[in-house]
Design a protein around this motif. Structure first.
Motif, PDB file in Angstrom:
ATOM      1  N   ALA A  52      -4.159   4.431 -12.589  1.00  0.00           N
ATOM      2  CA  ALA A  52      -5.198   4.191 -11.580  1.00  0.00           C
ATOM      3  C   ALA A  52      -5.714   2.754 -11.666  1.00  0.00           C
ATOM      4  N   ILE A  53      -5.946   2.267 -12.896  1.00  0.00           N
ATOM      5  CA  ILE A  53      -6.427   0.886 -13.070  1.00  0.00           C
ATOM      6  C   ILE A  53      -5.385  -0.092 -12.520  1.00  0.00           C
ATOM      7  N   ALA A  54      -4.118   0.150 -12.891  1.00  0.00           N
ATOM      8  CA  ALA A  54      -3.049  -0.737 -12.426  1.00  0.00           C
ATOM      9  C   ALA A  54      -2.973  -0.736 -10.895  1.00  0.00           C
ATOM     10  N   ALA A  55      -3.125   0.446 -10.305  1.00  0.00           N
ATOM     11  CA  ALA A  55      -3.044   0.548  -8.842  1.00  0.00           C
ATOM     12  C   ALA A  55      -4.199  -0.181  -8.176  1.00  0.00           C
ATOM     13  N   ILE A  56      -5.399  -0.021  -8.744  1.00  0.00           N
ATOM     14  CA  ILE A  56      -6.585  -0.673  -8.157  1.00  0.00           C
ATOM     15  C   ILE A  56      -6.455  -2.198  -8.240  1.00  0.00           C
ATOM     16  N   VAL A  57      -5.992  -2.691  -9.410  1.00  0.00           N
ATOM     17  CA  VAL A  57      -5.813  -4.134  -9.581  1.00  0.00           C
ATOM     18  C   VAL A  57      -4.763  -4.650  -8.602  1.00  0.00           C
ATOM     19  N   TYR A  58      -3.668  -3.896  -8.498  1.00  0.00           N
ATOM     20  CA  TYR A  58      -2.569  -4.289  -7.623  1.00  0.00           C
ATOM     21  C   TYR A  58      -3.019  -4.325  -6.161  1.00  0.00           C
ATOM     22  N   LEU A  59      -3.741  -3.269  -5.769  1.00  0.00           N
ATOM     23  CA  LEU A  59      -4.200  -3.192  -4.386  1.00  0.00           C
ATOM     24  C   LEU A  59      -5.201  -4.302  -4.066  1.00  0.00           C
ATOM     25  N   SER A  60      -6.119  -4.557  -5.015  1.00  0.00           N
ATOM     26  CA  SER A  60      -7.144  -5.563  -4.755  1.00  0.00           C
ATOM     27  C   SER A  60      -6.528  -6.959  -4.666  1.00  0.00           C
ATOM     28  N   LYS A  61      -5.395  -7.140  -5.345  1.00  0.00           N
ATOM     29  CA  LYS A  61      -4.766  -8.459  -5.359  1.00  0.00           C
ATOM     30  C   LYS A  61      -3.940  -8.715  -4.096  1.00  0.00           C
ATOM     31  N   TYR A  62      -3.268  -7.684  -3.631  1.00  0.00           N
ATOM     32  CA  TYR A  62      -2.292  -7.911  -2.566  1.00  0.00           C
ATOM     33  C   TYR A  62      -2.672  -7.341  -1.209  1.00  0.00           C
ATOM     34  N   ARG A  63      -3.719  -6.550  -1.165  1.00  0.00           N
ATOM     35  CA  ARG A  63      -4.022  -5.888   0.096  1.00  0.00           C
ATOM     36  C   ARG A  63      -4.473  -6.886   1.168  1.00  0.00           C
ATOM     37  N   GLN A  83       0.825  -1.208   0.000  1.00  0.00           N
ATOM     38  CA  GLN A  83       0.000   0.000   0.000  1.00  0.00           C
ATOM     39  C   GLN A  83       0.861   1.262   0.000  1.00  0.00           C
ATOM     40  N   ARG A  84       1.941   1.224   0.768  1.00  0.00           N
ATOM     41  CA  ARG A  84       2.807   2.411   0.873  1.00  0.00           C
ATOM     42  C   ARG A  84       3.501   2.690  -0.458  1.00  0.00           C
ATOM     43  N   LEU A  85       3.957   1.635  -1.122  1.00  0.00           N
ATOM     44  CA  LEU A  85       4.619   1.822  -2.415  1.00  0.00           C
ATOM     45  C   LEU A  85       3.638   2.315  -3.475  1.00  0.00           C
ATOM     46  N   THR A  86       2.432   1.756  -3.442  1.00  0.00           N
ATOM     47  CA  THR A  86       1.416   2.192  -4.414  1.00  0.00           C
ATOM     48  C   THR A  86       1.042   3.646  -4.172  1.00  0.00           C
TER      49      THR A  86
END
Lengths: 217, 80
Positions: B69-80, A42-45
């Motif tokens: 933004a799309i990449a961030a949302i996908v990334y966050l939803s996958k790893y959060r 989260q911090r990196l993003t």
């Protein structure tokens, strides 16, 4: 917001090298501090998004007094911290120079200016204003950080001198002091914006504002 | 903790004073004057922020932000 918009050739090579060397020293410290911190996805993003937002907003001209702009460096300081924030502003400055927004040689000086905004906003937010309400903390941190950055940018110009200019020393200082005065309007706008963002984040994602506990900066 | 009302009043006073000072300065000089005086850059060659009307670059920025933004949302939803 504080950003030296001068093209390459305005500073002598000697000063370009000095500011670059100082900037690299600051970034080296930032990297050393960052190595001791815990990084979550989260911090990196958040850092990546802050870089994108800062770069984008700094390219948008606000038609006041011949053109000013925001760059949200105080928000970077509040959300990313001084160590990661310093790396973010370096990236933003490189991207800006790539499209002609400030010279390549001035990336070092501009990075120092922006790092000063990031660091001062961080400490104002997490230490100096802790007893205030969130909007006030965000606004004070942003306004204070931008003032520091503006004063530093003027000092850098005065210390470096302008090649081929008849202005130097105190005359150059008096002349360039007009820049921070003009930038006050944007500083107020950016402070209010930062205040609202911080207040909103405080309601929906309080964890994003707990950097001091998480990062150990 | 200082009362919120007083926090806002002091902030408003400082901001109004800052805006007044800035507007007063703007009646005497602007950024272009300062930059051109320092660099002898012509008006057309103004170094700095994008001037109004650079539509392709604005579109590029918006498109880039969209994909980020799309990449961030996908990334966050996958790893959060």
């Amino acid at each position: 917001m504080a950003h030296i918009h001068l093209p390459d050739g305005v500073f002598s090579l000697q000063w370009v090298i000095i500011w670059w060397a100082l900037a690299l020293a600051v970034l080296a410290i930032a990297l050393l501090v960052a190595r001791r911190q815990t990084f979550t996805t989260q911090r990196l993003t958040t850092a990546a998004l802050l870089a994108a937002v800062s770069f984008s907003i700094s390219q948008v001209n606000i038609p006041f007094a011949g053109g000013v702009h925001m760059n949200l460096t105080p928000l970077i300081g509040i959300l990313a911290g001084p160590a990661i924030g310093s790396l973010i502003v370096l990236i933003v400055n490189i991207l800006s120079a790539a499209i002609g927004h400030g010279g390549w040689g001035l990336i070092g000086a501009n990075t120092i200016v922006n790092v000063s905004e990031v660091v001062s906003a961080y400490y104002l937010f997490y230490y100096a204003t802790r007893r205030f309400e969130l909007f006030t903390r965000g606004a004070v941190a942003a306004f204070g950080g931008l003032l520091v950055g503006n004063v530093l940018s003027v000092l850098i110009i005065v210390i470096s001198g302008i090649q081929g200019s008849t202005l130097s020393g105190s005359a150059l200082l008096v002349f360039t002091l007009q820049v921070p005065l003009l930038n006050l309007v944007v500083a107020v706008g950016e402070a209010i914006l930062t205040g609202f963002v911080v207040e909103y984040l405080g309601k929906v994602r309080r964890d994003l504002l707990a950097l001091r506990d998480l990062a150990g900066d | 903790m200082i009362d919120v009302k007083w926090q806002y009043l002091i902030l408003a006073a400082v901001f109004i004073a800052a805006i007044a000072l800035s507007l007063w300065t703007a009646t005497r000089v602007d950024m272009r004057d300062i930059e051109q005086s320092l660099t002898n850059v012509s008006e057309e060659g103004h170094e700095g922020v994008i001037e109004g009307g650079n539509v392709p670059l604005y579109i590029g920025i918006v498109v880039a932000l969209f994909f980020i933004a799309i990449a961030a949302i996908v990334y966050l939803s996958k790893y959060r």
